[in-house]
Design a protein around this motif. Structure first.
Motif, PDB file in Angstrom:
ATOM      1  N   GLY A 127       0.786  -1.226   0.000  1.00  0.00           N
ATOM      2  CA  GLY A 127       0.000   0.000   0.000  1.00  0.00           C
ATOM      3  C   GLY A 127       0.819   1.276   0.000  1.00  0.00           C
ATOM      4  N   HIS A 128       2.151   1.168   0.086  1.00  0.00           N
ATOM      5  CA  HIS A 128       2.987   2.367   0.096  1.00  0.00           C
ATOM      6  C   HIS A 128       3.083   3.020  -1.277  1.00  0.00           C
ATOM      7  CE1 HIS A 128       5.387   1.647   4.073  1.00  0.00           C
ATOM      8  NE2 HIS A 128       4.084   1.479   4.220  1.00  0.00           N
ATOM      9  N   GLU A 129       2.810   2.272  -2.355  1.00  0.00           N
ATOM     10  CA  GLU A 129       2.887   2.863  -3.688  1.00  0.00           C
ATOM     11  C   GLU A 129       1.873   3.987  -3.842  1.00  0.00           C
ATOM     12  OE1 GLU A 129       2.595  -0.283  -3.055  1.00  0.00           O
ATOM     13  OE2 GLU A 129       4.471  -1.235  -3.730  1.00  0.00           O
ATOM     14  N   ALA A 130       0.671   3.769  -3.337  1.00  0.00           N
ATOM     15  CA  ALA A 130      -0.353   4.814  -3.418  1.00  0.00           C
ATOM     16  C   ALA A 130       0.038   6.033  -2.587  1.00  0.00           C
ATOM     17  CB  ALA A 130      -1.702   4.260  -2.949  1.00  0.00           C
ATOM     18  N   MET A 131       0.632   5.781  -1.423  1.00  0.00           N
ATOM     19  CA  MET A 131       1.064   6.895  -0.581  1.00  0.00           C
ATOM     20  C   MET A 131       2.170   7.695  -1.259  1.00  0.00           C
ATOM     21  SD  MET A 131       2.560   6.799   3.303  1.00  0.00           S
ATOM     22  CE  MET A 131       4.043   5.950   2.757  1.00  0.00           C
ATOM     23  N   HIS A 132       3.112   7.015  -1.913  1.00  0.00           N
ATOM     24  CA  HIS A 132       4.187   7.712  -2.618  1.00  0.00           C
ATOM     25  C   HIS A 132       3.641   8.526  -3.786  1.00  0.00           C
ATOM     26  CE1 HIS A 132       7.249   4.508  -1.050  1.00  0.00           C
ATOM     27  NE2 HIS A 132       6.862   5.363  -0.108  1.00  0.00           N
ATOM     28  N   ALA A 133       2.659   7.987  -4.493  1.00  0.00           N
ATOM     29  CA  ALA A 133       2.049   8.734  -5.597  1.00  0.00           C
ATOM     30  C   ALA A 133       1.349   9.990  -5.084  1.00  0.00           C
ATOM     31  CB  ALA A 133       1.066   7.838  -6.345  1.00  0.00           C
ATOM     32  N   GLU A 134       0.664   9.876  -3.955  1.00  0.00           N
ATOM     33  CA  GLU A 134       0.021  11.057  -3.371  1.00  0.00           C
ATOM     34  C   GLU A 134       1.047  12.103  -2.957  1.00  0.00           C
ATOM     35  OE1 GLU A 134      -2.315   9.665  -0.163  1.00  0.00           O
ATOM     36  OE2 GLU A 134      -3.802   8.625  -1.422  1.00  0.00           O
ATOM     37  N   MET A 135       2.176  11.671  -2.402  1.00  0.00           N
ATOM     38  CA  MET A 135       3.220  12.611  -2.008  1.00  0.00           C
ATOM     39  C   MET A 135       3.785  13.350  -3.213  1.00  0.00           C
ATOM     40  SD  MET A 135       5.168  10.259   0.843  1.00  0.00           S
ATOM     41  CE  MET A 135       6.509  11.416   1.011  1.00  0.00           C
ATOM     42  N   VAL A 136       3.989  12.637  -4.329  1.00  0.00           N
ATOM     43  CA  VAL A 136       4.503  13.280  -5.542  1.00  0.00           C
ATOM     44  C   VAL A 136       3.503  14.293  -6.082  1.00  0.00           C
ATOM     45  CG1 VAL A 136       5.174  12.862  -7.934  1.00  0.00           C
ATOM     46  CG2 VAL A 136       6.012  11.365  -6.131  1.00  0.00           C
ATOM     47  N   LEU A 137       2.217  13.936  -6.087  1.00  0.00           N
ATOM     48  CA  LEU A 137       1.192  14.866  -6.571  1.00  0.00           C
ATOM     49  C   LEU A 137       1.110  16.107  -5.685  1.00  0.00           C
ATOM     50  CD1 LEU A 137      -1.662  12.382  -7.574  1.00  0.00           C
ATOM     51  CD2 LEU A 137      -0.083  13.612  -9.078  1.00  0.00           C
ATOM     52  N   ILE A 138       1.209  15.912  -4.379  1.00  0.00           N
ATOM     53  CA  ILE A 138       1.182  17.063  -3.462  1.00  0.00           C
ATOM     54  C   ILE A 138       2.391  17.961  -3.692  1.00  0.00           C
ATOM     55  CG2 ILE A 138       1.334  17.726  -1.031  1.00  0.00           C
ATOM     56  CD1 ILE A 138      -0.313  15.240  -0.363  1.00  0.00           C
ATOM     57  N   LEU A 139       3.560  17.355  -3.921  1.00  0.00           N
ATOM     58  CA  LEU A 139       4.765  18.141  -4.180  1.00  0.00           C
ATOM     59  C   LEU A 139       4.637  18.958  -5.459  1.00  0.00           C
ATOM     60  CD1 LEU A 139       7.699  18.887  -3.543  1.00  0.00           C
ATOM     61  CD2 LEU A 139       8.406  16.816  -4.765  1.00  0.00           C
ATOM     62  N   ILE A 140       4.127  18.330  -6.527  1.00  0.00           N
ATOM     63  CA  ILE A 140       3.965  19.050  -7.793  1.00  0.00           C
ATOM     64  C   ILE A 140       2.957  20.185  -7.648  1.00  0.00           C
ATOM     65  CG2 ILE A 140       3.179  18.807 -10.176  1.00  0.00           C
ATOM     66  CD1 ILE A 140       4.296  15.985 -10.170  1.00  0.00           C
ATOM     67  N   ALA A 141       1.841  19.913  -6.974  1.00  0.00           N
ATOM     68  CA  ALA A 141       0.833  20.955  -6.775  1.00  0.00           C
ATOM     69  C   ALA A 141       1.388  22.112  -5.950  1.00  0.00           C
ATOM     70  CB  ALA A 141      -0.398  20.361  -6.094  1.00  0.00           C
ATOM     71  N   THR A 142       2.181  21.787  -4.927  1.00  0.00           N
ATOM     72  CA  THR A 142       2.777  22.845  -4.100  1.00  0.00           C
ATOM     73  C   THR A 142       3.735  23.705  -4.907  1.00  0.00           C
ATOM     74  OG1 THR A 142       2.591  21.403  -2.164  1.00  0.00           O
ATOM     75  CG2 THR A 142       4.076  23.290  -2.000  1.00  0.00           C
ATOM     76  N   LEU A 143       4.553  23.071  -5.752  1.00  0.00           N
ATOM     77  CA  LEU A 143       5.484  23.829  -6.582  1.00  0.00           C
ATOM     78  C   LEU A 143       4.751  24.740  -7.561  1.00  0.00           C
ATOM     79  CD1 LEU A 143       8.195  21.100  -7.350  1.00  0.00           C
ATOM     80  CD2 LEU A 143       8.362  23.022  -5.759  1.00  0.00           C
ATOM     81  N   VAL A 144       3.686  24.231  -8.175  1.00  0.00           N
ATOM     82  CA  VAL A 144       2.930  25.042  -9.136  1.00  0.00           C
ATOM     83  C   VAL A 144       2.267  26.227  -8.443  1.00  0.00           C
ATOM     84  CG1 VAL A 144       0.968  25.029 -10.719  1.00  0.00           C
ATOM     85  CG2 VAL A 144       2.592  23.131 -10.731  1.00  0.00           C
ATOM     86  N   VAL A 145       1.620  25.967  -7.307  1.00  0.00           N
ATOM     87  CA  VAL A 145       0.945  27.045  -6.582  1.00  0.00           C
ATOM     88  C   VAL A 145       1.954  28.072  -6.073  1.00  0.00           C
ATOM     89  CG1 VAL A 145      -0.448  27.569  -4.547  1.00  0.00           C
ATOM     90  CG2 VAL A 145      -1.016  25.599  -5.966  1.00  0.00           C
ATOM     91  N   ALA A 146       3.088  27.592  -5.551  1.00  0.00           N
ATOM     92  CA  ALA A 146       4.109  28.518  -5.057  1.00  0.00           C
ATOM     93  C   ALA A 146       4.662  29.382  -6.185  1.00  0.00           C
ATOM     94  CB  ALA A 146       5.234  27.735  -4.388  1.00  0.00           C
TER      95      ALA A 146
END
Length: 255
Positions: free
Chosen positions: A46-65
């Motif tokens: 189940g860690h694969e889904a968690m890692h994918a969520e972390m990557v999406l959050i990182l990309i969204a944070t970079l775009v918003v910033a």
């Protein structure tokens, strides 16, 4: 002596795990490695889904910033320049002290001391007539040093990539460290002096009176007066000066 039964050699752990391969208890057996590999997969299931969520959050944070920074720069350029300049100037000091980069710290202290003095002179009111010349000479000197340092560092990196460092019997890691260090010094102090020069130029232009935030300057220039210090110009634009040359900007101001 009677032989020892094999079930006693297996021990209680083998009897307590029915269906387990007896060789799995041996540290170097392939069966034991397969069992440990299966346990690791079960533990991290189940860690694969968690890692994918972390990557999406990182990309969204970079775009918003990035969007917020662009809007900040467009709406409040003065505060944006001041904050980014302060961070770029002070933040490396923390890593320098923590990692014991004494060479960088020494250069940083010397640069900061002279730049602070020049900036202090540029922000005084009334402005001394010799201050613009001091500001121009100091930042021009830093620009030339940074430019030359960056070129030498780039050449050192390229020579190392092509193996030319072996001609001088220099190790590749030493040559690469030397080139990257010079590149960093050239880029860092080049960008830093550019921002400080822009800030000092804005302060001096506003103090002299040839620039106003409302768009209506309080002074106008004659053709024989320097646009920076207000002193008389003795050398024409196309003539070679003995001490300093005369230049004409795109706005037709001469200094």
């Amino acid at each position: 002596a009677a032989p020892v039964p094999r079930r006693l050699l297996r021990g209680p752990s083998a009897r307590s795990a029915p269906g387990l391969c007896p060789r799995a208890l041996q540290p170097s057996s392939p069966c034991r490695r397969r069992v440990e590999h299966a346990r690791m997969h079960a533990k991290h299931r189940g860690h694969e889904a968690m890692h994918a969520e972390m990557v999406l959050i990182l990309i969204a944070t970079l775009v918003v910033a990035q969007l917020l920074l662009v809007q900040w720069k467009q709406r409040h350029p003065r505060s944006y320049n001041m904050v980014t300049l302060f961070q770029m100037w002070v933040v490396p000091l923390y890593f320098t002290i923590k990692l014991y980069w004494w060479r960088f710290l020494l250069i940083w202290v010397l640069f900061s001391a002279v730049t602070a003095f020049v900036t202090f002179r540029a922000t005084r009111k009334p402005l001394v007539q010799t201050t613009p010349r001091l500001v121009y000479k100091w930042f021009l000197l830093i620009y030339k040093i940074s430019y030359a340092t960056g070129i030498v560092g780039y050449m050192a990196v390229m020579f190392t990539l092509f193996g030319l460092n072996l001609i001088f019997r220099i190790k590749p890691e030493d040559a690469m460290d030397f080139g990257i260090s010079l590149l960093f010094y050239g880029l860092y102090y080049g960008v830093l002096e550019r921002d400080f020069a822009e800030m000092c130029a804005d302060y001096m232009a506003s103090t002299i009176g040839f620039y106003s935030a409302s768009g209506m300057p309080t002074k106008h220039l004659s053709d024989s007066v320097c646009a920076v210090c207000g002193q008389q110009i003795f050398v024409n634009v196309n003539e070679e000066g003995i001490i300093e040359n005369t230049y004409r900007l795109s706005c037709n101001h001469v200094y």
